[in-house]
Design a protein around this motif. Structure first.
Motif, short mmCIF file in Angstrom:
data_model
loop_
_atom_site.label_atom_id
_atom_site.label_comp_id
_atom_site.label_asym_id
_atom_site.label_seq_id
_atom_site.Cartn_x
_atom_site.Cartn_y
_atom_site.Cartn_z
N UNK A 118 0.81 -1.22 0.00
CA UNK A 118 0.00 0.00 0.00
C UNK A 118 0.84 1.26 0.00
N UNK A 119 1.90 1.30 0.79
CA UNK A 119 2.68 2.53 0.89
C UNK A 119 3.37 2.84 -0.43
N UNK A 120 3.87 1.82 -1.12
CA UNK A 120 4.50 2.06 -2.41
C UNK A 120 3.46 2.50 -3.43
N UNK A 121 2.24 2.02 -3.32
CA UNK A 121 1.17 2.46 -4.21
C UNK A 121 0.92 3.95 -4.03
N UNK A 122 0.94 4.42 -2.79
CA UNK A 122 0.75 5.85 -2.54
C UNK A 122 1.87 6.67 -3.16
N UNK A 123 3.09 6.18 -3.05
CA UNK A 123 4.23 6.89 -3.64
C UNK A 123 4.06 6.99 -5.15
N UNK A 124 3.66 5.89 -5.78
CA UNK A 124 3.47 5.91 -7.23
C UNK A 124 2.33 6.84 -7.62
N UNK A 125 1.28 6.90 -6.81
CA UNK A 125 0.18 7.81 -7.11
C UNK A 125 0.65 9.26 -7.06
N UNK A 126 1.47 9.58 -6.07
CA UNK A 126 2.01 10.94 -5.98
C UNK A 126 2.88 11.24 -7.18
N UNK A 127 3.69 10.28 -7.59
CA UNK A 127 4.56 10.49 -8.75
C UNK A 127 3.73 10.68 -10.01
N UNK A 128 2.63 9.96 -10.13
CA UNK A 128 1.76 10.11 -11.30
C UNK A 128 1.17 11.51 -11.36
N UNK A 129 0.88 12.09 -10.19
CA UNK A 129 0.34 13.45 -10.15
C UNK A 129 1.33 14.43 -10.78
N UNK A 130 2.61 14.17 -10.60
CA UNK A 130 3.63 15.04 -11.16
C UNK A 130 3.68 15.02 -12.67
N UNK A 131 3.11 14.00 -13.27
CA UNK A 131 3.11 13.87 -14.73
C UNK A 131 1.92 14.57 -15.39
N UNK A 132 0.97 15.03 -14.59
CA UNK A 132 -0.23 15.64 -15.16
C UNK A 132 0.10 17.01 -15.75
N UNK A 133 -0.60 17.34 -16.84
CA UNK A 133 -0.48 18.68 -17.41
C UNK A 133 -1.20 19.65 -16.48
N UNK A 134 -0.95 20.95 -16.61
CA UNK A 134 -1.66 21.91 -15.75
C UNK A 134 -3.19 21.79 -15.88
N UNK A 135 -3.68 21.53 -17.07
CA UNK A 135 -5.13 21.38 -17.26
C UNK A 135 -5.65 20.13 -16.57
N UNK A 136 -4.92 19.02 -16.70
CA UNK A 136 -5.33 17.77 -16.05
C UNK A 136 -5.29 17.92 -14.53
N UNK A 137 -4.26 18.59 -14.04
CA UNK A 137 -4.14 18.80 -12.60
C UNK A 137 -5.29 19.66 -12.09
N UNK A 138 -5.66 20.70 -12.86
CA UNK A 138 -6.78 21.56 -12.48
C UNK A 138 -8.07 20.75 -12.40
N UNK A 191 -8.38 17.50 -11.95
CA UNK A 191 -8.26 16.56 -10.84
C UNK A 191 -8.54 17.27 -9.52
N UNK A 192 -7.90 18.42 -9.32
CA UNK A 192 -8.09 19.15 -8.07
C UNK A 192 -9.51 19.67 -7.95
N UNK A 193 -10.13 20.05 -9.08
CA UNK A 193 -11.53 20.48 -9.06
C UNK A 193 -12.43 19.34 -8.62
N UNK A 194 -12.15 18.15 -9.12
CA UNK A 194 -12.93 16.98 -8.74
C UNK A 194 -12.76 16.68 -7.25
N UNK A 195 -11.53 16.77 -6.75
CA UNK A 195 -11.30 16.57 -5.32
C UNK A 195 -12.07 17.59 -4.50
N UNK A 196 -12.09 18.85 -4.96
CA UNK A 196 -12.81 19.90 -4.24
C UNK A 196 -14.30 19.61 -4.23
N UNK A 197 -14.84 19.13 -5.36
CA UNK A 197 -16.27 18.79 -5.42
C UNK A 197 -16.59 17.66 -4.44
N UNK A 198 -15.71 16.66 -4.37
CA UNK A 198 -15.93 15.56 -3.43
C UNK A 198 -15.90 16.06 -1.99
N UNK A 199 -14.96 16.95 -1.70
CA UNK A 199 -14.86 17.51 -0.36
C UNK A 199 -16.10 18.34 -0.02
#
Length: 151
Positions: free
Chosen positions: A72-92, A94-102
């Motif tokens: 599980x912990x390595x999965x979290x690390x890989x997920x964080x690394x994948x976030x670094x590969x997102x374009x600014x639009x994709x990151x926006x 993703x973060x918008x979706x997280x905000x909606x969920x919150x």
């Protein structure tokens, strides 16, 4: 596990009193991890430290989590690394979706609290009709005396 003297990529540094030559404090020191010095291949990893260092050094080139790291912990690390590969639009997006969920979770929590308040008010009304002592009503419903008097 090898001692840190044998692992040339991991240095244990202790603080030494230069006057006496004694270690200043056993629990106080530094650990230096030199990734370029880590030269083990995947099939040579012997312990958890080796696995962590290997992941840190090769994160950029690993397409997926190797089987021996499937935790599980390595999965979290890989997920964080994948976030670094997102374009600014994709990151926006993703973060918008997280905000909606919150926001949705906050609305649900607020509805639950309002439901609890409404339930307490209904209980207080019923107790007031039955001429319960106002302090007991407050104790059981967690409403203030003022709220109960206003019912």
């Amino acid at each position: 596990m090898k001692s840190s003297f044998e692992d040339h990529y991991l240095q244990n540094i202790s603080l030494v009193n230069t006057g006496t030559g004694e270690i200043f404090h056993n629990g106080l020191g530094f650990k230096f991890l030199e990734l370029p010095e880590f030269d083990k291949r995947e099939d040579e990893l012997e312990n958890e430290l080796d696995k962590w260092v290997y992941v840190l050094k090769h994160m950029h080139s690993l397409g997926k989590i190797p089987e021996y790291l499937d935790k599980r912990i390595f999965q979290k690390i890989f997920n964080v690394a994948e976030m670094g590969k997102l374009s600014p639009e994709q990151r926006f997006l993703y973060e918008s979706d997280l905000q909606k969920q919150s926001d949705y979770q906050c609305v649900l929590a607020d509805m639950v609290e309002k439901g609890k308040l409404e339930f307490s008010i209904e209980i207080a009304r019923a107790m007031k009709k039955e001429n319960f002592d106002i302090y007991k009503i407050a104790k059981f419903t967690k409403l203030s005396i003022e709220q109960i008097n206003n019912l």
